[in-house]
Design a protein around this motif. Structure first.
Motif, PDB file in Angstrom:
ATOM      1  N   ILE A 154      46.251  48.896  71.271  1.00 52.53           N
ATOM      2  CA  ILE A 154      46.419  50.179  70.583  1.00 52.53           C
ATOM      3  C   ILE A 154      47.039  49.969  69.210  1.00 52.53           C
ATOM      4  O   ILE A 154      47.644  48.931  68.931  1.00 52.53           O
ATOM      5  N   ALA A 155      46.915  50.985  68.355  1.00 45.84           N
ATOM      6  CA  ALA A 155      47.353  50.882  66.966  1.00 45.84           C
ATOM      7  C   ALA A 155      48.841  50.555  66.800  1.00 45.84           C
ATOM      8  O   ALA A 155      49.183  49.731  65.949  1.00 45.84           O
ATOM      9  N   PRO A 156      49.759  51.165  67.551  1.00 51.50           N
ATOM     10  CA  PRO A 156      51.166  50.841  67.328  1.00 51.50           C
ATOM     11  C   PRO A 156      51.494  49.364  67.521  1.00 51.50           C
ATOM     12  O   PRO A 156      52.301  48.797  66.782  1.00 51.50           O
TER      13      PRO A 156
ATOM     14  N   VAL B 202      42.293  45.734  66.641  1.00 49.80           N
ATOM     15  CA  VAL B 202      42.725  46.715  67.637  1.00 49.80           C
ATOM     16  C   VAL B 202      41.509  47.215  68.406  1.00 49.80           C
ATOM     17  O   VAL B 202      40.411  47.332  67.852  1.00 49.80           O
ATOM     18  N   LEU B 203      41.689  47.506  69.695  1.00 51.89           N
ATOM     19  CA  LEU B 203      40.599  48.002  70.526  1.00 51.89           C
ATOM     20  C   LEU B 203      40.429  49.515  70.402  1.00 51.89           C
ATOM     21  O   LEU B 203      39.344  50.012  70.136  1.00 51.89           O
ATOM     22  N   LEU B 204      41.477  50.264  70.619  1.00 54.09           N
ATOM     23  CA  LEU B 204      41.376  51.722  70.691  1.00 54.09           C
ATOM     24  C   LEU B 204      41.076  52.300  69.308  1.00 54.09           C
ATOM     25  O   LEU B 204      41.864  52.143  68.383  1.00 54.09           O
TER      26      LEU B 204
ATOM     27  N   HIS C  72      44.888  57.015  77.551  1.00 51.97           N
ATOM     28  CA  HIS C  72      44.873  57.548  78.914  1.00 51.97           C
ATOM     29  C   HIS C  72      43.455  57.852  79.397  1.00 51.97           C
ATOM     30  O   HIS C  72      43.227  57.988  80.596  1.00 51.97           O
ATOM     31  N   GLN C  73      42.504  57.992  78.461  1.00 50.01           N
ATOM     32  CA  GLN C  73      41.176  58.453  78.845  1.00 50.01           C
ATOM     33  C   GLN C  73      40.046  57.580  78.293  1.00 50.01           C
ATOM     34  O   GLN C  73      38.884  57.888  78.495  1.00 50.01           O
ATOM     35  N   TYR C  74      40.357  56.496  77.639  1.00 49.37           N
ATOM     36  CA  TYR C  74      39.347  55.716  76.932  1.00 49.37           C
ATOM     37  C   TYR C  74      38.495  54.875  77.883  1.00 49.37           C
ATOM     38  O   TYR C  74      38.969  54.399  78.913  1.00 49.37           O
ATOM     39  N   SER C  75      37.223  54.708  77.514  1.00 47.82           N
ATOM     40  CA  SER C  75      36.321  53.808  78.226  1.00 47.82           C
ATOM     41  C   SER C  75      35.822  52.762  77.238  1.00 47.82           C
ATOM     42  O   SER C  75      35.389  53.105  76.128  1.00 47.82           O
TER      43      SER C  75
ATOM     44  N   PRO D 179      51.966  59.807  68.050  1.00 52.27           N
ATOM     45  CA  PRO D 179      52.671  58.651  68.612  1.00 52.27           C
ATOM     46  C   PRO D 179      51.898  57.351  68.482  1.00 52.27           C
ATOM     47  O   PRO D 179      52.463  56.280  68.663  1.00 52.27           O
ATOM     48  N   LEU D 180      50.599  57.440  68.156  1.00 52.13           N
ATOM     49  CA  LEU D 180      49.790  56.233  68.005  1.00 52.13           C
ATOM     50  C   LEU D 180      49.716  55.753  66.559  1.00 52.13           C
ATOM     51  O   LEU D 180      49.236  54.642  66.306  1.00 52.13           O
ATOM     52  N   GLY D 181      50.165  56.569  65.621  1.00 51.80           N
ATOM     53  CA  GLY D 181      50.187  56.136  64.219  1.00 51.80           C
ATOM     54  C   GLY D 181      48.848  55.624  63.730  1.00 51.80           C
ATOM     55  O   GLY D 181      48.785  54.642  62.989  1.00 51.80           O
TER      56      GLY D 181
END
Length: 311
Positions: free
Chosen positions: A30-32, A49-51, A58-61, A282-284
């Motif tokens: 994730i970004a953070p 980064v993946l996301l 919480h919901q990513y595929s 919160p993910l910036g």
């Protein structure tokens, strides 16, 4: 009083370093974590980064391109299955060194093994839980949003440095320098934010996503409630009325949402009241990775609280 330091369990296993630092491919979930990694890995490599921006862990595929990134990486950092459940199975498909930053719950406490070594080290063990600063705080026992506490962010940075040194020992001088500079700048910024937010410690607020316990408790802020809002579903009229009543009864001065929440719902909940609203990310995900990236994220996050809570 909240403890001022946390124990970090560093359990590295011996493994072969990658052939050359220029070939070191670092992937973060994730970004953070990418922002922190980019501070430590400056002039060594650029962590990927993946996301993608706008997505929720919480919901990513995972997409096929994401799976390829995982398989091609040398070093992977993720928080753990408590946050990124979508990544758990795919990590078994890579020979990369996988570094899990938060100790898993007992049912997920297995250690991923690559063909070369025990590749997933629970390097940031679940810290002793923060003591509640106010009676009305109701957080879970293990908030996986660990990067929102600057002291945990510093521990994450140390883990990233040590893992990178193991992977590319010829870059240790640069990595040590980056970490030292980051630690000094972060601690100075932490003191500034602490001073700025101290006068606001009794101004209560409500959140739509109970994800901020690390930040809230570190800076002694007063979270009154976390109302239940599912951003993936359209809120019904009855639910909105219930939310509105809960927010009004809490006597909050501010309600915080996140980018994925419908602004119209927030407006309806606070309409006709003096309650202010603000958005937290919160993910910036709008912050560009690099030197000063996490510091910029933390400053922006603190400013959102300050602006909304001030009289």
């Amino acid at each position: 009083m909240r403890p001022q330091s946390f124990l970090l369990s560093l359990v590295f296993t011996v493994f072969l370093p990658v052939a050359a630092a220029s070939e070191l491919k670092v992937l973060t979930s994730i970004a953070p974590i990418q922002l922190i990694a980019s501070e430590i890995l400056a002039d060594v490599t650029k962590p990927d980064v993946l996301l993608p921006a706008g997505a929720s862990p919480h919901q990513y595929s995972l997409r096929p391109s994401d799976v390829r990134k995982v398989k091609q990486a040398d070093l992977i950092f993720w928080v753990g299955p408590g946050l990124e459940r979508f990544l758990e199975k795919t990590l078994r498909l890579t020979d990369a060194r996988v570094v899990q930053l938060l100790e898993s719950d007992s049912e997920h406490a297995h250690v991923h093994e690559s063909q070369h070594q025990d590749a997933s080290d629970n390097l940031l063990a679940s810290s002793q839980q923060h003591k509640e600063q106010h009676e009305d705080h109701h957080h879970g026992d293990s908030d996986p949003h660990i990067w929102l506490d600057p002291l945990h962010a510093l521990e994450i940075a140390e883990v990233i440095r040590d893992a990178a040194v193991n992977a590319a020992p010829e870059q240790q001088q640069i990595l040590d320098k980056n970490y030292a500079e980051f630690a000094e700048a972060l601690l100075q910024q932490d003191k500034r934010i602490m001073t700025e937010l101290a006068p606001l410690s009794q101004r209560g607020f409500v959140v739509f996503h109970d994800a901020y316990s690390g930040f809230v408790e570190h800076y002694n802020l007063l979270q009154l409630d976390a109302v239940t809002v599912d951003p993936s579903r359209k809120a019904g009229a009855k639910h909105i009325i219930e939310l509105r009543e809960a927010v009004i009864q809490s006597k909050a001065v501010c309600v915080f949402s996140e980018p994925q929440f419908n602004a119209a719902v927030l407006k309806t909940i606070t309409s006709g009241t003096s309650i202010r609203t603000a958005e937290l990310d919160p993910l910036g995900q709008k912050i560009e990775p690099g030197k000063g990236a996490y510091l910029a994220f933390l400053a922006d996050f603190a400013e959102a609280f300050k602006a909304c809570l001030q009289s």
